[in-house]
Write a protein that holds these residues in place. Structure first.
Motif, PDB file in Angstrom:
ATOM      1  N   LEU A 274      45.108  48.166  49.760  1.00  0.00           N
ATOM      2  CA  LEU A 274      44.364  47.704  48.586  1.00  0.00           C
ATOM      3  C   LEU A 274      44.900  48.383  47.335  1.00  0.00           C
ATOM      4  O   LEU A 274      45.151  49.598  47.337  1.00  0.00           O
ATOM      5  CB  LEU A 274      42.875  48.044  48.727  1.00  0.00           C
ATOM      6  CG  LEU A 274      41.983  47.095  49.527  1.00  0.00           C
ATOM      7  CD1 LEU A 274      42.480  46.909  50.953  1.00  0.00           C
ATOM      8  CD2 LEU A 274      40.550  47.620  49.534  1.00  0.00           C
ATOM      9  N   SER A 275      45.047  47.596  46.277  1.00  0.00           N
ATOM     10  CA  SER A 275      45.424  48.167  44.982  1.00  0.00           C
ATOM     11  C   SER A 275      44.171  48.640  44.264  1.00  0.00           C
ATOM     12  O   SER A 275      43.070  48.186  44.565  1.00  0.00           O
ATOM     13  CB  SER A 275      46.141  47.116  44.133  1.00  0.00           C
ATOM     14  OG  SER A 275      47.326  46.707  44.769  1.00  0.00           O
ATOM     15  N   PRO A 276      44.343  49.559  43.307  1.00  0.00           N
ATOM     16  CA  PRO A 276      43.166  49.999  42.542  1.00  0.00           C
ATOM     17  C   PRO A 276      42.498  48.813  41.844  1.00  0.00           C
ATOM     18  O   PRO A 276      43.182  47.966  41.263  1.00  0.00           O
ATOM     19  CB  PRO A 276      43.752  50.982  41.522  1.00  0.00           C
ATOM     20  CG  PRO A 276      45.008  51.473  42.165  1.00  0.00           C
ATOM     21  CD  PRO A 276      45.554  50.310  42.940  1.00  0.00           C
ATOM     22  N   PRO A 277      41.179  48.715  41.889  1.00  0.00           N
ATOM     23  CA  PRO A 277      40.473  47.604  41.239  1.00  0.00           C
ATOM     24  C   PRO A 277      40.693  47.619  39.727  1.00  0.00           C
ATOM     25  O   PRO A 277      40.743  48.686  39.112  1.00  0.00           O
ATOM     26  CB  PRO A 277      38.998  47.879  41.575  1.00  0.00           C
ATOM     27  CG  PRO A 277      39.026  48.786  42.753  1.00  0.00           C
ATOM     28  CD  PRO A 277      40.257  49.623  42.609  1.00  0.00           C
ATOM     29  N   GLN A 278      40.825  46.414  39.170  1.00  0.00           N
ATOM     30  CA  GLN A 278      41.084  46.269  37.736  1.00  0.00           C
ATOM     31  C   GLN A 278      40.011  45.382  37.109  1.00  0.00           C
ATOM     32  O   GLN A 278      39.665  44.337  37.683  1.00  0.00           O
ATOM     33  CB  GLN A 278      42.447  45.613  37.494  1.00  0.00           C
ATOM     34  CG  GLN A 278      43.612  46.311  38.166  1.00  0.00           C
ATOM     35  CD  GLN A 278      44.054  47.563  37.437  1.00  0.00           C
ATOM     36  OE1 GLN A 278      43.755  47.718  36.257  1.00  0.00           O
ATOM     37  NE2 GLN A 278      44.734  48.453  38.134  1.00  0.00           N
ATOM     38  N   ILE A 279      39.528  45.785  35.941  1.00  0.00           N
ATOM     39  CA  ILE A 279      38.660  44.907  35.156  1.00  0.00           C
ATOM     40  C   ILE A 279      39.498  43.732  34.652  1.00  0.00           C
ATOM     41  O   ILE A 279      40.614  43.935  34.170  1.00  0.00           O
ATOM     42  CB  ILE A 279      38.037  45.667  33.963  1.00  0.00           C
ATOM     43  CG1 ILE A 279      37.155  46.816  34.452  1.00  0.00           C
ATOM     44  CG2 ILE A 279      37.261  44.709  33.050  1.00  0.00           C
ATOM     45  CD1 ILE A 279      35.867  46.394  35.120  1.00  0.00           C
ATOM     46  N   VAL A 280      38.977  42.525  34.783  1.00  0.00           N
ATOM     47  CA  VAL A 280      39.732  41.349  34.323  1.00  0.00           C
ATOM     48  C   VAL A 280      38.937  40.630  33.233  1.00  0.00           C
ATOM     49  O   VAL A 280      37.709  40.536  33.296  1.00  0.00           O
ATOM     50  CB  VAL A 280      40.052  40.380  35.482  1.00  0.00           C
ATOM     51  CG1 VAL A 280      41.056  40.983  36.437  1.00  0.00           C
ATOM     52  CG2 VAL A 280      38.806  39.962  36.235  1.00  0.00           C
ATOM     53  N   GLU A 281      39.669  40.148  32.219  1.00  0.00           N
ATOM     54  CA  GLU A 281      39.035  39.407  31.119  1.00  0.00           C
ATOM     55  C   GLU A 281      39.029  37.913  31.419  1.00  0.00           C
ATOM     56  O   GLU A 281      38.049  37.227  31.163  1.00  0.00           O
ATOM     57  CB  GLU A 281      39.786  39.680  29.810  1.00  0.00           C
ATOM     58  CG  GLU A 281      39.859  41.158  29.430  1.00  0.00           C
ATOM     59  CD  GLU A 281      38.492  41.759  29.151  1.00  0.00           C
ATOM     60  OE1 GLU A 281      37.585  41.001  28.746  1.00  0.00           O
ATOM     61  OE2 GLU A 281      38.336  42.984  29.343  1.00  0.00           O
ATOM     62  N   ASP A 282      40.144  37.411  31.956  1.00  0.00           N
ATOM     63  CA  ASP A 282      40.263  35.975  32.230  1.00  0.00           C
ATOM     64  C   ASP A 282      39.867  35.716  33.681  1.00  0.00           C
ATOM     65  O   ASP A 282      40.575  36.099  34.613  1.00  0.00           O
ATOM     66  CB  ASP A 282      41.706  35.523  31.980  1.00  0.00           C
ATOM     67  CG  ASP A 282      41.880  34.032  32.264  1.00  0.00           C
ATOM     68  OD1 ASP A 282      40.860  33.333  32.461  1.00  0.00           O
ATOM     69  OD2 ASP A 282      43.039  33.567  32.302  1.00  0.00           O
ATOM     70  N   THR A 283      38.740  35.088  33.864  1.00  0.00           N
ATOM     71  CA  THR A 283      38.245  34.835  35.218  1.00  0.00           C
ATOM     72  C   THR A 283      38.507  33.399  35.675  1.00  0.00           C
ATOM     73  O   THR A 283      38.027  32.979  36.720  1.00  0.00           O
ATOM     74  CB  THR A 283      36.729  35.111  35.294  1.00  0.00           C
ATOM     75  OG1 THR A 283      36.063  34.253  34.369  1.00  0.00           O
ATOM     76  CG2 THR A 283      36.417  36.566  34.982  1.00  0.00           C
ATOM     77  N   THR A 284      39.298  32.647  34.899  1.00  0.00           N
ATOM     78  CA  THR A 284      39.483  31.222  35.224  1.00  0.00           C
ATOM     79  C   THR A 284      40.425  31.013  36.405  1.00  0.00           C
ATOM     80  O   THR A 284      40.373  29.966  37.059  1.00  0.00           O
ATOM     81  CB  THR A 284      40.043  30.461  34.024  1.00  0.00           C
ATOM     82  OG1 THR A 284      41.332  30.994  33.695  1.00  0.00           O
ATOM     83  CG2 THR A 284      39.118  30.578  32.820  1.00  0.00           C
ATOM     84  N   GLN A 285      41.331  31.970  36.650  1.00  0.00           N
ATOM     85  CA  GLN A 285      42.302  31.849  37.761  1.00  0.00           C
ATOM     86  C   GLN A 285      43.127  30.570  37.632  1.00  0.00           C
ATOM     87  O   GLN A 285      43.558  30.003  38.637  1.00  0.00           O
ATOM     88  CB  GLN A 285      41.571  31.861  39.122  1.00  0.00           C
ATOM     89  CG  GLN A 285      40.747  33.094  39.380  1.00  0.00           C
ATOM     90  CD  GLN A 285      41.589  34.339  39.537  1.00  0.00           C
ATOM     91  OE1 GLN A 285      42.518  34.374  40.321  1.00  0.00           O
ATOM     92  NE2 GLN A 285      41.278  35.367  38.740  1.00  0.00           N
ATOM     93  N   ASN A 286      43.333  30.125  36.385  1.00  0.00           N
ATOM     94  CA  ASN A 286      44.086  28.888  36.124  1.00  0.00           C
ATOM     95  C   ASN A 286      43.518  27.705  36.906  1.00  0.00           C
ATOM     96  O   ASN A 286      44.269  26.808  37.332  1.00  0.00           O
ATOM     97  CB  ASN A 286      45.572  29.078  36.471  1.00  0.00           C
ATOM     98  CG  ASN A 286      46.227  30.083  35.547  1.00  0.00           C
ATOM     99  OD1 ASN A 286      45.950  30.104  34.349  1.00  0.00           O
ATOM    100  ND2 ASN A 286      47.057  30.945  36.115  1.00  0.00           N
ATOM    101  N   GLY A 287      42.228  27.735  37.106  1.00  0.00           N
ATOM    102  CA  GLY A 287      41.582  26.613  37.781  1.00  0.00           C
ATOM    103  C   GLY A 287      41.698  26.624  39.292  1.00  0.00           C
ATOM    104  O   GLY A 287      41.190  25.712  39.965  1.00  0.00           O
TER     105      GLY A 287
END
Lengths: 141, 148
Positions: free
Chosen positions: B109-122
């Motif tokens: 597992l990589s360290p968890p990251q806060i994400v701003e864009d939650t769309t995942q490109n649809g």
């Protein structure tokens, strides 16, 4: 005997939870040191006397497994009691870690499981604070 | 519900209840369904499966979660609140993957990251669990790479 403890976890909130659990456990504690990754943990081990290390596995910069390998390879720290406190659930990886002479505490953990593991590792007795545990066993972490 | 979604829901409910001391509900009411997203965090993983797990939180319960985790009455600063969410995602991810593939498999597992864009490109998630928490919800979304 007061235990100097090193807590290595990249999560500041998890370090605080572990330290709070240690304080509530009634174990005789000396200094408590914190590190955010394995490299910082090794530096603290180099600079201070540590009786017990609690180490996460998945961390940036240097993960816990690499840190444990370096601790075991150094004659000055080879016998350090280490407990891995991790979400790791792979039986194979847990067995590999245990072969390095570490105990394993799975997240989420209870204060009882953590303090019992520490007593088992160090042989140090403890008397929990009177207000630290609810009848049902208190916190689950 | 698929076996993967069942595993995802079980890991998420256990984590929110045991680590965050939050009551969960399997069904969402209208308030929970309509709550806007407050924050999201993503954990990338590789091993027998590759992809990432995203946890989106809605309904302003992040301060409660962080305070609960620390056993304190007052919520900690926002930095620690985000750290609490990262740890929640880390624990869910660490527990759900072996539940899907079997406990002998090894994941990194990589360290968890806060994400701003939650769309995942649809791109739709491979599995999803929507969990009611107080006045809001948590969307726990598992995305597997196509090569997995």
């Amino acid at each position: 005997m007061a235990l100097n403890v090193l807590v290595v976890d990249d999560s500041a909130i998890m370090r605080r939870m572990i330290i709070k659990t240690l304080r509530l456990s009634g174990l005789p504690l000396g200094e408590i040191y914190e590190a955010g990754n394995g490299q910082e943990g090794l530096q603290i081990l180099h600079d201070h006397w540590i009786d017990l290390a609690l180490v996460d596995i998945n961390m940036p910069v240097m993960n816990g497994e690499e840190m444990i390998n370096q601790v075991r390879a150094n004659p000055e720290t080879a016998d350090l009691p280490i407990a891995v406190v991790s979400t790791e659930s792979s039986e194979m990886r847990i067995e590999m870690l245990q072969q390095k002479g570490v105990e394993f505490v799975h997240k989420p953990f209870t204060p009882e499981s953590l303090s019992q593991t520490i007593v088992k590792m160090t042989g140090v007795n403890h008397e929990p604070d009177g207000d630290s545990a609810s009848p049902s066993g208190g916190y689950d972490f | 519900m698929s076996q993967m979604e069942t595993a995802l829901r079980q890991a998420a409910v256990m984590t929110f209840e045991e680590l965050g001391f939050l009551f969960t509900t399997p069904e969402l009411n209208e308030q929970q369904r309509n709550a806007p997203v407050d924050a999201a965090v993503s954990v990338a993983f590789n091993g027998p499966l590759r992809g990432h797990l995203m946890v989106q939180v809605s309904g302003d319960w992040l301060p409660t979660l962080a305070a609960n985790m620390l056993g304190e009455d007052e919520p900690p600063p926002p930095g620690l609140q985000h750290d609490a969410l990262r740890e929640i995602a880390n624990v869910i991810c660490g527990n759900v993957l072996p539940a899907i593939t079997g406990s002998r498999e090894v994941f990194y597992l990589s360290p968890p990251q806060i994400v701003e864009d939650t769309t995942q490109n649809g791109k739709p998630p491979t599995a999803a669990a929507h969990i009611g928490l107080e006045g809001g919800r948590a969307d726990v979304l598992l995305f597997l790479d196509e090569s997995s």
